[in-house]
Design a protein around this motif. Structure first.
Motif, PDB file in Angstrom:
ATOM      1  N   LEU B  61       0.897  -1.238   0.088  1.00 24.60           N
ATOM      2  CA  LEU B  61       0.037  -0.049  -0.002  1.00 24.60           C
ATOM      3  C   LEU B  61       0.976   1.328  -0.048  1.00 24.60           C
ATOM      4  CD1 LEU B  61      -2.797  -0.897   2.541  1.00 24.60           C
ATOM      5  CD2 LEU B  61      -2.716  -1.214   0.216  1.00 24.60           C
ATOM      6  N   GLN B  74      -3.885   0.676  10.471  1.00 28.92           N
ATOM      7  CA  GLN B  74      -5.094   0.453  10.123  1.00 28.92           C
ATOM      8  C   GLN B  74      -5.511   0.266   8.633  1.00 28.92           C
ATOM      9  OE1 GLN B  74      -7.754   3.654  10.319  1.00 28.92           O
ATOM     10  NE2 GLN B  74      -9.328   2.398  11.515  1.00 28.92           N
ATOM     11  N   SER B  75      -4.463   0.875   7.736  1.00 25.49           N
ATOM     12  CA  SER B  75      -4.739   0.543   6.205  1.00 25.49           C
ATOM     13  C   SER B  75      -4.622  -0.914   5.851  1.00 25.49           C
ATOM     14  CB  SER B  75      -4.089   1.569   5.275  1.00 25.49           C
ATOM     15  OG  SER B  75      -3.523   2.430   5.867  1.00 25.49           O
ATOM     16  N   LYS B  78      -7.352  -2.981   7.209  1.00 25.82           N
ATOM     17  CA  LYS B  78      -8.665  -2.923   6.356  1.00 25.82           C
ATOM     18  C   LYS B  78      -8.271  -3.941   4.934  1.00 25.82           C
ATOM     19  CE  LYS B  78     -10.573   1.694   7.557  1.00 25.82           C
ATOM     20  NZ  LYS B  78     -10.761   3.145   6.982  1.00 25.82           N
ATOM     21  N   TYR B  79      -6.984  -3.749   4.537  1.00 25.14           N
ATOM     22  CA  TYR B  79      -6.740  -4.657   3.399  1.00 25.14           C
ATOM     23  C   TYR B  79      -7.024  -5.974   3.692  1.00 25.14           C
ATOM     24  CZ  TYR B  79      -4.041  -6.742  -0.201  1.00 25.14           C
ATOM     25  OH  TYR B  79      -3.550  -7.723  -1.131  1.00 25.14           O
ATOM     26  N   LYS B  82     -10.778  -6.858   4.098  1.00 22.66           N
ATOM     27  CA  LYS B  82     -11.399  -6.827   2.720  1.00 22.66           C
ATOM     28  C   LYS B  82     -11.018  -8.095   1.842  1.00 22.66           C
ATOM     29  CE  LYS B  82     -12.577  -2.444   0.668  1.00 22.66           C
ATOM     30  NZ  LYS B  82     -12.124  -1.053   0.194  1.00 22.66           N
TER      31      LYS B  82
END
Lengths: 126, 244
Positions: B61, B74-75, B78-79, B82
């Motif tokens: 990312l 946190q990204s 989320k990945y 998902k």
């Protein structure tokens, strides 16, 4: 009491308030100020106008509240309004901070997804 | 039993000197019945971090703006959420966390002993023990956690953690931005997630700079204490509410 305040200062006050109101309206019309933030400014200018016309207003209200020195009431009111508005701005700021963070994360995730798809396609083409 | 999919989130800010070596080692790493997927998260580094990452993997990312360690991690969460990963590990990009301990870190998750596993350097007091100041701070957080949650966490600033997918759901909704580790412990506990600590040996930083520097340590203590207190009050008395 009625004649203590000279008329010139009243005219200046009224003109100043109207000018400020005009300035706020111009910002809204030009789209530089959102309506939800303009409400508080319009109320402020209305208050200014009210006291510009109602010459005894400050004394009457000060007496009613038991404030010994009427101008102190102006400072009290003004500082209180400024603090409330500053807190409001901090809240707006925090909300935007969260929204920007989420946007950035979403963008990175989408970019990754897109990048993967592209590289897969490239491999298939070969 | 089918393979466990585990995402390894590596937040990187100016880690160009370390990230290459770390990624090479991670790609080599094999654990039986576990499929590991490293995911470096470049938090707007100013050095060659992004290039070093791109050379080695296509799964990463790249954040368009600097979000700080919490936002970067946190990204990754989320990945993981998902893409239906079973678990996620967070690992610092500076080579401080021992990658050969990853196996031990996810073992309690596989055995369903806990929802979150934290690698602590203070259980067996081996390896890099950090500075006196930092240790005093960690002790303070230990006591604060004990007082608020009745929970003994010896190394609450450790960023070497594994989370199962139940925990991932929680951190996707909310994760603190700055210095998130101690605050996250309160978040986990009040969301009824169980935490287990395992002993690990940490290395000294191999380069780059810690996110906690001495001049900002007072700010760190105040900010984290406030964060812990407010998240405690919010979750304890207001139920689950979506915070900012």
């Amino acid at each position: 009491m009625e004649n203590v305040i000279p008329y010139s200062i009243q005219i200046i006050s009224i003109a100043g308030s109207l000018l400020f109101m005009f300035f706020i309206f111009r910002l809204i019309i030009k789209g530089k100020l959102r309506e939800e933030y303009s409400i508080v400014w319009i109320i402020c200018t209305l208050a200014l106008l009210l006291f510009a016309f109602w010459r005894n207003g400050l004394d009457v209200i000060a007496k009613l509240l038991g404030v010994y020195y009427p101008p102190a009431l102006i400072f009290l009111g003004a500082i209180f309004a400024i603090i409330v508005f500053l807190v409001h701005l901090s809240v707006v700021n925090s909300k935007q901070h969260k929204q920007i963070k989420e946007l950035a994360q979403e963008m990175a995730l989408l970019q990754e997804m897109l990048g993967n798809k592209m590289s897969k396609k490239e491999n298939e083409d070969k | 039993m089918s393979n466990l999919n585990v995402l390894i989130i590596i937040p990187c800010y100016n880690e160009g000197a370390n990230i290459g070596k770390l990624l090479d080692e991670l790609i080599q790493l094999k654990i039986s019945r576990v499929r590991l997927q490293p995911l470096p998260v470049n938090d707007c580094s100013l050095d060659n971090t992004l290039n070093e990452i791109k050379k080695r993997t296509s799964t990463f990312l790249d954040l368009p703006i600097n979000l700080g360690i919490g936002g970067a991690v946190q990204s990754g969460f989320k990945y993981a959420h998902k893409n239906n990963f079973d678990a996620a590990i967070q690992l610092d990009g500076d080579g401080q966390h021992p990658i050969n301990e990853i196996k031990n870190l996810i073992e309690p998750l596989i055995n369903k002993e806990a929802d979150i596993v934290i690698g602590s350097r203070f259980i067996e007091k081996q390896g890099f023990q950090s500075t006196i100041m930092r240790r005093a701070g960690i002790k303070y957080f230990k006591n604060l956690n004990k007082f608020l949650l009745g929970l003994k966490i010896t190394d609450s600033t450790s960023g070497f953690r594994a989370l199962n997918n139940k925990a991932l759901q929680v951190v996707c909704d909310y994760y603190p931005d700055e210095y998130p580790e101690p605050e996250a412990i309160v978040l986990y506990t009040l969301n009824h997630l169980s935490i287990k600590e395992i002993p690990v040996m940490m290395n000294e930083r191999q380069g780059g700079q810690s996110s906690i520097r001495s001049f900002s340590s007072i700010y760190y203590m105040i900010k984290v204490s406030l964060g812990i207190l407010f998240i405690y009050i919010r979750l304890k008395f207001n139920g689950k509410r979506n915070p900012l």
